[in-house]
Write an enzyme that holds these catalytic residues in place. Structure first.
Site, mmCIF file in Angstrom:
data_model
loop_
_atom_site.group_PDB
_atom_site.id
_atom_site.type_symbol
_atom_site.label_atom_id
_atom_site.label_comp_id
_atom_site.label_asym_id
_atom_site.label_seq_id
_atom_site.Cartn_x
_atom_site.Cartn_y
_atom_site.Cartn_z
ATOM 1 N N LYS A 153 -12.425 2.204 4.067
ATOM 2 C CA LYS A 153 -13.017 2.805 5.272
ATOM 3 C C LYS A 153 -13.769 1.744 6.072
ATOM 4 C CE LYS A 153 -14.688 6.461 7.800
ATOM 5 N NZ LYS A 153 -15.041 7.856 7.886
ATOM 6 N N HIS B 217 -4.355 15.293 7.633
ATOM 7 C CA HIS B 217 -5.340 16.096 8.354
ATOM 8 C C HIS B 217 -4.740 16.977 9.448
ATOM 9 C CE1 HIS B 217 -8.235 13.763 6.134
ATOM 10 N NE2 HIS B 217 -9.253 14.321 6.743
ATOM 11 N N GLU C 115 -10.070 13.277 -0.397
ATOM 12 C CA GLU C 115 -10.111 12.101 0.494
ATOM 13 C C GLU C 115 -9.748 10.828 -0.285
ATOM 14 O OE1 GLU C 115 -10.388 12.374 3.727
ATOM 15 O OE2 GLU C 115 -11.403 14.283 4.063
ATOM 16 N N GLU D 85 -11.929 4.584 17.226
ATOM 17 C CA GLU D 85 -10.682 5.314 17.021
ATOM 18 C C GLU D 85 -9.717 5.197 18.204
ATOM 19 O OE1 GLU D 85 -11.151 8.987 14.790
ATOM 20 O OE2 GLU D 85 -9.200 9.678 15.479
ATOM 21 N N HIS E 213 -12.689 21.577 3.284
ATOM 22 C CA HIS E 213 -11.986 20.496 3.964
ATOM 23 C C HIS E 213 -11.117 19.641 3.022
ATOM 24 C CE1 HIS E 213 -11.146 17.421 6.915
ATOM 25 N NE2 HIS E 213 -11.584 16.513 6.061
ATOM 26 N N ARG F 257 -34.008 8.742 22.432
ATOM 27 C CA ARG F 257 -32.916 7.787 22.732
ATOM 28 C C ARG F 257 -32.505 6.938 21.543
ATOM 29 N NH1 ARG F 257 -36.006 7.509 27.243
ATOM 30 N NH2 ARG F 257 -35.091 8.620 29.007
ATOM 31 N N HIS G 19 -6.198 20.347 8.790
ATOM 32 C CA HIS G 19 -7.098 21.042 9.731
ATOM 33 C C HIS G 19 -6.557 22.424 10.073
ATOM 34 C CE1 HIS G 19 -9.125 17.131 11.235
ATOM 35 N NE2 HIS G 19 -9.919 17.775 10.411
ATOM 36 N N ASN H 168 -6.529 9.964 9.410
ATOM 37 C CA ASN H 168 -6.160 11.366 9.613
ATOM 38 C C ASN H 168 -4.894 11.783 8.878
ATOM 39 O OD1 ASN H 168 -8.372 11.955 11.271
ATOM 40 N ND2 ASN H 168 -7.339 10.964 12.991
ATOM 41 N N ARG I 141 -7.822 3.286 13.257
ATOM 42 C CA ARG I 141 -8.668 4.303 12.604
ATOM 43 C C ARG I 141 -7.947 5.649 12.464
ATOM 44 N NH1 ARG I 141 -15.260 5.058 13.319
ATOM 45 N NH2 ARG I 141 -15.428 6.784 11.884
ATOM 46 N N LYS J 267 -19.536 8.158 12.743
ATOM 47 C CA LYS J 267 -19.298 9.418 13.462
ATOM 48 C C LYS J 267 -20.387 10.392 13.058
ATOM 49 C CE LYS J 267 -14.306 9.586 14.190
ATOM 50 N NZ LYS J 267 -13.090 10.360 13.873
HETATM 51 N N1 NAD Z 1 -18.701 11.859 10.035
HETATM 52 C C1 NAD Z 1 -17.530 11.747 9.465
HETATM 53 O O1 NAD Z 1 -16.818 10.757 9.619
HETATM 54 C C2 NAD Z 1 -17.060 12.858 8.577
HETATM 55 C C3 NAD Z 1 -15.956 12.686 7.746
HETATM 56 C C4 NAD Z 1 -15.593 13.711 6.884
HETATM 57 C C5 NAD Z 1 -16.343 14.888 6.857
HETATM 58 N N2 NAD Z 1 -17.405 15.035 7.690
HETATM 59 C C6 NAD Z 1 -18.230 16.269 7.662
HETATM 60 O O2 NAD Z 1 -18.821 16.377 6.374
HETATM 61 C C7 NAD Z 1 -19.112 17.755 6.135
HETATM 62 C C8 NAD Z 1 -18.741 18.091 4.718
HETATM 63 O O3 NAD Z 1 -19.492 17.293 3.849
HETATM 64 P P1 NAD Z 1 -19.596 17.614 2.287
HETATM 65 O O4 NAD Z 1 -18.264 17.910 1.770
HETATM 66 O O5 NAD Z 1 -20.397 16.541 1.682
HETATM 67 O O6 NAD Z 1 -20.358 19.024 2.277
HETATM 68 P P2 NAD Z 1 -21.899 19.454 2.265
HETATM 69 O O7 NAD Z 1 -22.746 18.473 2.939
HETATM 70 O O8 NAD Z 1 -21.933 20.856 2.727
HETATM 71 O O9 NAD Z 1 -22.246 19.430 0.706
HETATM 72 C C9 NAD Z 1 -21.584 20.316 -0.150
HETATM 73 C C10 NAD Z 1 -22.558 21.129 -0.998
HETATM 74 O O10 NAD Z 1 -23.020 20.325 -2.083
HETATM 75 C C11 NAD Z 1 -24.444 20.319 -2.130
HETATM 76 N N3 NAD Z 1 -24.799 19.008 -2.662
HETATM 77 C C12 NAD Z 1 -24.765 17.819 -2.020
HETATM 78 N N4 NAD Z 1 -25.013 16.825 -2.876
HETATM 79 C C13 NAD Z 1 -25.226 17.393 -4.084
HETATM 80 C C14 NAD Z 1 -25.512 16.858 -5.375
HETATM 81 N N5 NAD Z 1 -25.575 15.550 -5.582
HETATM 82 N N6 NAD Z 1 -25.672 17.717 -6.392
HETATM 83 C C15 NAD Z 1 -25.553 19.058 -6.189
HETATM 84 N N7 NAD Z 1 -25.255 19.610 -5.001
HETATM 85 C C16 NAD Z 1 -25.093 18.779 -3.968
HETATM 86 C C17 NAD Z 1 -24.870 20.602 -0.705
HETATM 87 O O11 NAD Z 1 -26.153 21.143 -0.674
HETATM 88 C C18 NAD Z 1 -23.814 21.592 -0.267
HETATM 89 O O12 NAD Z 1 -24.132 22.876 -0.716
HETATM 90 C C19 NAD Z 1 -18.359 18.546 7.180
HETATM 91 O O13 NAD Z 1 -19.264 19.053 8.115
HETATM 92 C C20 NAD Z 1 -17.446 17.522 7.840
HETATM 93 O O14 NAD Z 1 -17.194 17.801 9.192
HETATM 94 C C21 NAD Z 1 -17.770 14.034 8.532
HETATM 95 ZN ZN ZN Z 2 -11.214 14.434 6.026
#
Ligand code: NAD
Ligand code: ZN
Length: 366
Positions: free
Chosen positions: A229, A250, A187, A239, A267, A123, A254, A247, A243, A145
């Protein structure tokens, strides 16, 4: 070197974002200041672990914490129910109690997944985000999120779950692959367009330094974005209102991501293209002036985006817009730039104009 503290203000769930360079030797003290439990679990992926896990573990141990380490494979596919369950099992087997903290060290995948596990394990246990990608620093680690994907849709299972604090060390970015840096920049450009004309102007003059991983410029961009943010989330945690501006770019973004089955575009890359397309729509509707439109297009075109239009069929992109989860009822919502730094929300845009906007985007990347 700690340069900034930015607060997300959510009454009892308020928390700070610490931003700086070479911060690792301050991490455990911050945990002590926040009264973090000694039992902590550091969760990271196979790419990040060999780079940054050991130093964090040593730092925690030196200060009397009892950390354990869990390493999972890297990649979006890990954000799934199977991996979530495997993590629950691992936590139970290691006797991790309710009075513990999960530390998510990695990109957005680790942050979303570990955040979801933290929200639901017994929990809810405490959570600290240590984002290591630019995208995770400026976006996913802030705002609570958390979630995983379902075979029928991305981020379809999740929660709002705020961390105790967010630890943003720009030094992590030095090892980030260029394509991941570019995604984060996607972003960052969005933040400039929606809320920060000064940041946008900074990007116009400093993009080459950012692309060379210059710390000073990255720190600047990171803190401007984190501030935006944090403000937006403080105003509208769930949201229901403002918020939604996050998007911008997006709706088309998307759709492009989905049409390429998440393989053609990442992305942040899709968001960059989405920002061009939505700016085109805004200009055609008389919402955005031509000069600002050209500034947006020029900035994005100056980036090393490897996208080739031939990899995506227009006929796939169009229906994908309607499948986007952010549609309200039957209408599709667009957050369009009004000028650089402000947006308006429009429900439904004429199909012909949307097609024209997509054709315009594709024409730039032939
Ligand atoms: N929660 C939210 O509000 C929110 C907002 C935007 C995106 N997201 C989510 O975030 C995800 C994408 O995140 P991301 O772009 O960080 O991708 P990711 O977490 O897949 O990281 C990208 C790659 O970089 C590598 N990596 C990470 N840090 C590193 C570093 N310092 N040095 C070398 N390699 C490194 C990782 O192992 C991975 O292979 C998606 O699943 C998306 O849905 C969530
Ligand atoms: Zn985004």
């Amino acid at each position: 070197m700690l340069t900034q503290r930015i607060d997300v203000q959510l009454e009892k769930r308020s928390y700070p974002i610490y931003i700086g360079a070479d911060l690792v030797s301050h991490f455990a003290t911050a945990c002590q200041d926040h009264g973090i439990p000694t039992q902590c679990v550091l969760v990271t992926d196979k790419h990040v672990a060999p780079l940054y896990a050991r130093q964090l573990l040593n730092e925690l141990q030196r200060h009397g914490f009892e950390p354990t380490l869990i390493i999972i494979p890297a990649g979006e596919y890990q954000k799934c129910l199977r991996r979530t369950n495997a993590l629950y099992t691992e936590l139970l087997e290691r006797g991790i109690s309710r009075k513990s903290v999960l530390i998510a060290l990695g990109g957005g995948v680790i942050g979303d997944l570990v955040g979801f596990v933290a929200a639901t394990y017994q929990r809810g246990v405490q959570l600290i985000h240590v984002p290591t990608t630019l995208l995770a620093q400026v976006d996913s680690s802030i705002g609570g999120k958390v979630g995983i994907n379902h075979p029928l849709g991305k981020n379809m299972i999740g929660a709002f779950y705020q961390p105790r604090f967010v630890w943003q060390d720009v030094s992590y970015l030095s090892t980030l692959p260029p394509r991941e840096l570019l995604c984060g920049i996607g972003e960052v450009v969005k933040y400039g367009i929606i809320r920060d004309a000064e940041l946008f102007a900074f990007l116009e003059s400093h993009m080459p330094s950012l692309l060379r991983y210059s710390r000073e410029e990255l720190l600047y961009a990171q803190s401007r974005c984190a501030r935006i943010k944090a403000q937006v989330v403080s105003e509208d945690e769930y949201e229901q209102g403002v918020r939604v501006i996050l998007n911008c770019g997006h709706t088309l973004g998307h759709a492009l991501e989905l049409a390429g089955k998440f393989k053609v575009l990442k992305h942040g890359e899709a968001v960059l293209l989405g920002l061009i397309g939505e700016s085109y729509i805004a200009m055609q509707l008389g919402i955005l002036d031509e000069h600002s439109f050209h500034r947006i297009v020029e900035l994005i075109r100056s980036l090393p985006l490897k996208f080739k239009q031939t990899n995506l069929a227009m006929k796939e992109v169009f229906p994908a817009i309607r499948r986007d989860k952010k549609k309200v009822g039957k209408s599709v919502r667009y957050v369009l730039p009004q000028r650089i730094g402000t947006t308006v929300v429009i429900n439904d845009v004429d199909d012909t104009l949307v097609r024209e906007a997509l054709r315009y985007v594709f024409s730039l990347f032939r």
